[in-house]
Design an enzyme around this catalytic site. Sequence first.
Site, mmCIF file in Angstrom:
data_model
loop_
_atom_site.group_PDB
_atom_site.id
_atom_site.type_symbol
_atom_site.label_atom_id
_atom_site.label_comp_id
_atom_site.label_asym_id
_atom_site.label_seq_id
_atom_site.Cartn_x
_atom_site.Cartn_y
_atom_site.Cartn_z
ATOM 1 N N ARG A 35 73.682 64.046 49.647
ATOM 2 C CA ARG A 35 72.486 64.273 48.816
ATOM 3 C C ARG A 35 71.487 63.124 48.983
ATOM 4 O O ARG A 35 70.277 63.325 48.903
ATOM 5 C CB ARG A 35 72.863 64.446 47.343
ATOM 6 C CG ARG A 35 73.594 63.264 46.747
ATOM 7 C CD ARG A 35 73.785 63.386 45.251
ATOM 8 N NE ARG A 35 74.723 62.392 44.760
ATOM 9 C CZ ARG A 35 74.698 61.899 43.529
ATOM 10 N NH1 ARG A 35 73.797 62.313 42.664
ATOM 11 N NH2 ARG A 35 75.584 61.011 43.155
ATOM 12 N N GLU A 90 66.919 78.024 36.599
ATOM 13 C CA GLU A 90 67.209 78.146 38.027
ATOM 14 C C GLU A 90 66.715 79.464 38.607
ATOM 15 O O GLU A 90 66.236 79.520 39.749
ATOM 16 C CB GLU A 90 68.715 77.994 38.272
ATOM 17 C CG GLU A 90 69.280 76.621 37.894
ATOM 18 C CD GLU A 90 69.481 76.411 36.395
ATOM 19 O OE1 GLU A 90 69.354 77.391 35.617
ATOM 20 O OE2 GLU A 90 69.750 75.261 35.994
ATOM 21 N N PHE A 112 74.720 76.423 40.347
ATOM 22 C CA PHE A 112 73.586 77.132 39.737
ATOM 23 C C PHE A 112 72.710 77.788 40.808
ATOM 24 O O PHE A 112 72.169 78.871 40.585
ATOM 25 C CB PHE A 112 72.755 76.173 38.890
ATOM 26 C CG PHE A 112 73.573 75.393 37.890
ATOM 27 C CD1 PHE A 112 74.479 76.043 37.061
ATOM 28 C CD2 PHE A 112 73.466 74.014 37.791
ATOM 29 C CE1 PHE A 112 75.249 75.333 36.153
ATOM 30 C CE2 PHE A 112 74.228 73.299 36.876
ATOM 31 C CZ PHE A 112 75.123 73.954 36.053
ATOM 32 N N HIS A 159 75.985 68.678 44.781
ATOM 33 C CA HIS A 159 77.153 68.711 43.899
ATOM 34 C C HIS A 159 78.034 69.935 44.159
ATOM 35 O O HIS A 159 78.527 70.575 43.235
ATOM 36 C CB HIS A 159 76.730 68.654 42.428
ATOM 37 C CG HIS A 159 76.167 67.317 42.022
ATOM 38 N ND1 HIS A 159 75.068 66.773 42.629
ATOM 39 C CD2 HIS A 159 76.541 66.430 41.082
ATOM 40 C CE1 HIS A 159 74.791 65.600 42.082
ATOM 41 N NE2 HIS A 159 75.670 65.355 41.136
#
Lengths: 280, 358
Positions: B37, B85, B110, B136
């Site tokens: 990330r 989202e 999500f 994640h």
Amino acid sequence: MQNPGNKESLIRFIEQKAREIRIDIVKMTAKAGSGHPGGSLSAADIVATLYFGEVLRVKPDEPDWPDRDRFVLSKGHAAPVLYSALAGRGFFPADWLDTLRQLGSPLQGHPDCKKVPGVEVSTGSLGQGLSMAVGMALAGRLDQKDYNVWVLLGDGECQEGQIWEAAMAASHYKLDNLIAIVDHNGLQIDGRVRDVMSIDPIDDKFRAFGWHVFRVDGHRVDILLDVFQQALDIKGKPAVVVADTVKGKGVSFMEGEKDWHGKAPNPGQLEEALKQLQAV
Amino acid sequence: MDQPFERSKRFRSRACHANIHISIEKVIRMSQMKATRDAYGEALVELGRQNPDIVVLDADLSSSTRTSAFAQEFPERFFNVGIAEANMMGIAAGLAHSGKIPFASTFAVFAAGRAYDQVRQSIAYPRFNVKIAASHAGITVGEDGATHQALEDIALMRALPGMTVLVPSDARQTRLAVMAAASHDGPVYIRLGRAKVPQVYPEDAGFQIGKGLVLWPEPEVPGQFNAVLEEGRVFDMAFVACGITVAPALEAARALEKEGIPCLVAEMASVKPIDEDLLVKIAKRSKAIVTCEEHSVIGGLGSAVCEVTARNHPVPVAILGINDEFGESGSAEALIKHYGLTSEHYCEVARKIVSGRQ
Ligand SMILES: Cc1ncc(C[n+]2csc(CCOP(=O)(O)OP(=O)(O)O)c2C)c(N)n1
Ligand SMILES: [Mg+2]
């Protein structure tokens, strides 16, 4: 549970319990080395009032009692506040609190209803709790039971569209056995709710969706006790209590600080937090 | 009342007890540890400077997904839609429709889960040029637990027609994958992790969507990574891995070689489209394949590999990942051991397959 005689002593009792919950929250997250103290602390007075103010009718030795009131922690990241209250009411041994977030612990980072007695539904993905609460309220009506369904929402969480789908359904079905509480602490992860994606005016939004709206100070236990009773008395529509709170409430360096949303105190910070909480 | 914890403790004691050998090599690699990330966040800024059409969306997780760096440098091209989202994916679709190249980020659970239908209907079906960079992913989320650990996102995204699925193994490959995604015309899902991971992707390797790379044995001619498959060598075991499991697969191969078990390791960051040619060659030159991923054993890299081998050249395949269960809370390191995403476990499985055959 203790049964304090008059209202004054009940209020003192709840305040004491809220203090104990706050102490648990900082201890648990410090021990775990991660977690969400900010949004747990902001909800401590609300949750203490529900569990220790004789608001929720629950039986710790019979967690699945069919007539119990339901409590849904929709903002599941505030798990520590719920775990502490449930342990305090005797749903499970208090030493479980030391295992928060460890591999194998029933106390998952976000509440898991398969593992913890007293946890009604698994939450953590924001925006889904109000819908589940609507389902529980509908089932209660079908079964002609008089239980009530309580659900705690975050203010950032109210940005999820599903909240408003559920809000529409709750008033459409005239669910007066459903009470939502918004932990209105003004912060989410990336900053102030107002700056990230405003939900204002939240009162008018709920009103427009057909809810009865109360707006209160979410840290005044006496007021919360009264407003919860008034919310139960509303007939023909759901009620929402928008509770103005301070994120991190009770620990000076966490109050109003977005960085304490999802960070555990280190040993020095824990010591300072405990000093402040125990001094109250 | 305290039974669940006791039960889990007993279960845990059955998990692999790894012997930890800390080699100098490992120490050096650890000093270069970096989360994918982080590399994504940097690559976005780089892209933003090159191309004014790059726009970035986030859903109240910009500090975690690392889109915050882009937000700081290009505030007018950054949209934090709040905790919404599904709305984010729809807005990204609209931006793409009207000529922008949106990167939409949130946690994988999500992005692929909660907003699945918006990704399907508003992005994949119209084939809009949206890049979904989901951080994640997998169990290395750690303490947040099952609600936040996407273990089925590869399966979901892979099943969408026209969706490219990239699962880079380290920071360097992430940068290359993000650049490739930006140049690619069409929807891309890039799977990123929270945990710091060692550097495994070779410095002299480029990255191409649809291509895999043999990382072990190391090439005799620099840069000729897949040439080893043209030499007529046969391997007892081929590891095919993506994401954070490439590092332990490489470690396992090195250890097994020392035991006289010749191994091959291929990285397959491009889970879709997958490198069929390379996989068929590997299948022809290997007695068995072990696939490694930080994902459910259903529908991920293992399934993708089996789809190719079953059609072209069936070989025994062991699919290693999370066995059709949700994740749980724990430190990333503890969970990696608990679910067996370790070189020790990979070695164990490989040895069993090899000895079972003899
Ligand atoms: C669907 C979903 N999106 C994102 C997250 C990540 N997340 C966890 S807490 C949080 C902020 C919550 O803000 P708020 O609802 O105001 O809670 P509080 O301030 O009471 O902690 C976010 C974005 C999540 N848990 N679920
Ligand atoms: Mg908030």
